[in-house]
Design an enzyme around this catalytic site. Structure first.
Site, mmCIF file in Angstrom:
data_model
loop_
_atom_site.group_PDB
_atom_site.id
_atom_site.type_symbol
_atom_site.label_atom_id
_atom_site.label_comp_id
_atom_site.label_asym_id
_atom_site.label_seq_id
_atom_site.Cartn_x
_atom_site.Cartn_y
_atom_site.Cartn_z
ATOM 1 C CG ASN A 153 -1.954 1.141 1.261
ATOM 2 O OD1 ASN A 153 -1.279 2.357 0.925
ATOM 3 N ND2 ASN A 153 -3.326 0.884 1.797
ATOM 4 C CG HIS A 177 1.065 5.922 4.758
ATOM 5 N ND1 HIS A 177 0.168 7.247 5.070
ATOM 6 C CD2 HIS A 177 0.572 5.106 5.437
ATOM 7 C CE1 HIS A 177 -0.958 6.553 5.868
ATOM 8 N NE2 HIS A 177 -0.701 5.443 5.727
ATOM 9 C CG HIS A 235 -8.065 4.188 1.030
ATOM 10 N ND1 HIS A 235 -8.192 3.965 2.264
ATOM 11 C CD2 HIS A 235 -9.066 4.591 0.616
ATOM 12 C CE1 HIS A 235 -9.390 4.346 2.670
ATOM 13 N NE2 HIS A 235 -10.221 4.516 1.600
ATOM 14 N NE ARG A 284 -8.269 7.542 4.368
ATOM 15 C CZ ARG A 284 -9.174 7.111 5.334
ATOM 16 N NH1 ARG A 284 -10.311 7.796 5.428
ATOM 17 N NH2 ARG A 284 -8.932 6.135 6.142
ATOM 18 N NE ARG A 335 -7.564 11.227 5.533
ATOM 19 C CZ ARG A 335 -7.938 10.756 6.596
ATOM 20 N NH1 ARG A 335 -7.042 9.897 7.402
ATOM 21 N NH2 ARG A 335 -9.321 10.630 7.096
ATOM 22 C CD GLU A 351 -7.022 -0.247 1.029
ATOM 23 O OE1 GLU A 351 -7.262 0.879 1.756
ATOM 24 O OE2 GLU A 351 -6.074 -1.170 1.295
ATOM 25 C CB THR A 357 -9.382 1.742 7.149
ATOM 26 O OG1 THR A 357 -9.162 2.266 6.120
ATOM 27 C CG2 THR A 357 -10.771 1.157 6.931
ATOM 28 C CD GLU A 409 -7.268 -5.954 3.166
ATOM 29 O OE1 GLU A 409 -7.480 -5.797 1.937
ATOM 30 O OE2 GLU A 409 -6.307 -5.493 3.867
ATOM 31 C CG HIS A 453 -5.397 -1.909 9.289
ATOM 32 N ND1 HIS A 453 -5.120 -1.130 10.683
ATOM 33 C CD2 HIS A 453 -6.059 -0.345 8.523
ATOM 34 C CE1 HIS A 453 -5.282 0.273 10.535
ATOM 35 N NE2 HIS A 453 -5.986 0.632 9.316
HETATM 36 N N1 PXP Z 1 -5.539 -3.084 4.077
HETATM 37 C C1 PXP Z 1 -6.799 -2.088 3.995
HETATM 38 C C2 PXP Z 1 -8.010 -2.588 3.721
HETATM 39 C C3 PXP Z 1 -6.274 -0.877 4.791
HETATM 40 O O1 PXP Z 1 -7.487 0.119 4.592
HETATM 41 C C4 PXP Z 1 -4.782 -0.233 4.957
HETATM 42 C C5 PXP Z 1 -4.718 0.881 5.438
HETATM 43 O O2 PXP Z 1 -5.119 1.910 4.390
HETATM 44 C C6 PXP Z 1 -4.187 -1.548 4.876
HETATM 45 C C7 PXP Z 1 -4.371 -2.485 4.438
HETATM 46 C C8 PXP Z 1 -2.815 -1.172 5.021
HETATM 47 O O3 PXP Z 1 -2.689 -0.909 6.281
HETATM 48 P P1 PXP Z 1 -1.100 -0.479 6.876
HETATM 49 O O4 PXP Z 1 -0.884 0.921 6.491
HETATM 50 O O5 PXP Z 1 -1.454 -0.486 8.407
HETATM 51 O O6 PXP Z 1 -0.215 -1.740 6.572
#
Ligand code: PXP
Length: 243
Positions: free
Chosen positions: A6, A9, A42, A44, A48, A69, A100, A150, A189
């Site tokens: 992901n 960030h 993602h 949003r 952001r 996402e 999330t 998921e 997550h």
């Molecule tokens: N899976 C989903 C559905 C999420 O919303 C997120 C965070 O955006 C993640 C995985 C990844 O989470 P993390 O950044 O804590 O690894």
């Protein structure tokens, strides 16, 4: 076990200064070159981090699998149907949250969720529902005929002491139930280098979505090494060689 990185960030750092760098599109390519099996982003509602521009360019540049996402809103479903990622993961979204915070309530999601699933699937997109590891949510997901779920691993990531094993048991039971219902199981997550291995060994879990921990490590060791270090942790422990 497959790793979907992901890259949100990377965009968070860009947005902090309103500049055009660092570019999450570059990050996606580097992750793929380092062995990631897919890229997750993602979009949003408040934009952001990931932007509409990112999503459109990512679709053209990702060589593996794009997992978008998104909330199950008309706007997001419209964008997904136009961009056509391979996977769309529906997540609950609250504007004030940092990330999330929980899974979708598929049971209570009703017609709105069903409509979003139907629109996405008829556009040829594989839909995943991001849910807490609860049997009732798995049953409700199977009833919507989505191919994927998921499992939210946030409770596991925050657990301490005896609760850690309890959370792994919950995830294991959820994975078993989902697999028995023919669902493809991913998880994610809050997964990090010290806590990922027990989740990576849960039977039936085939893909992990990991963002924050990999991007945070990349600040110190670089993105390629951060991705490779995570992939190394997915490998089963080497058997001790007989002397
Ligand atoms: N899976 C989903 C559905 C999420 O919303 C997120 C965070 O955006 C993640 C995985 C990844 O989470 P993390 O950044 O804590 O690894």
């Amino acid at each position: 076990m497959r790793l979907h990185v992901n890259i949100d960030h990377v965009a968070t750092i860009r947005q902090a200064r309103g500049e055009s760098y660092p570019d999450p599109v570059w990050a996606a390519s580097l992750c793929e070159l380092s062995g990631a099996h897919g890229i997750t982003a993602h979009l949003r509602e408040d934009r952001r981090h990931i932007s509409d521009r990112d999503v459109r360019i990512l679709k053209q540049t990702i060589r593996t699998v794009m997992n978008l996402e998104m909330a199950a809103t008309d706007e997001m479903v419209g964008i997904a149907c136009e961009v056509r990622p391979e996977i769309a993961t529906l997540v609950p979204e609250k504007r004030e949250e940092r990330t999330t915070e929980g899974g979708l309530d598929v049971e209570k999601g009703g017609g709105k969720l069903a409509k979003a699933v139907e629109r996405l699937m008829s556009a040829g997109i594989e839909v995943a529902l991001f849910i807490d590891p609860e049997i009732r949510q798995i049953d409700a997901s199977a009833a919507l005929k989505v191919p994927r779920i998921e499992l939210h691993t946030g409770d596991y990531a925050h657990a301490r002491g005896a609760s850690v094993a309890k959370e792994i048991d919950r995830l294991t039971a959820a994975s078993r139930a989902a697999t028995a219902r023919g669902l493809h199981v991913a998880a994610g997550h809050g997964l990090d280098y010290p806590n990922v291995q027990p989740v990576a060994r849960i039977p039936g879990v085939r893909e992990l979505n990991i963002g924050h921990a990999i991007i945070a490590r990349a600040v110190f060791v670089g993105l390629e090494r951060a991705v490779r270090d995570m992939l190394d942790l997915f490998r089963p422990p080497a058997k001790a060689s007989a002397q």
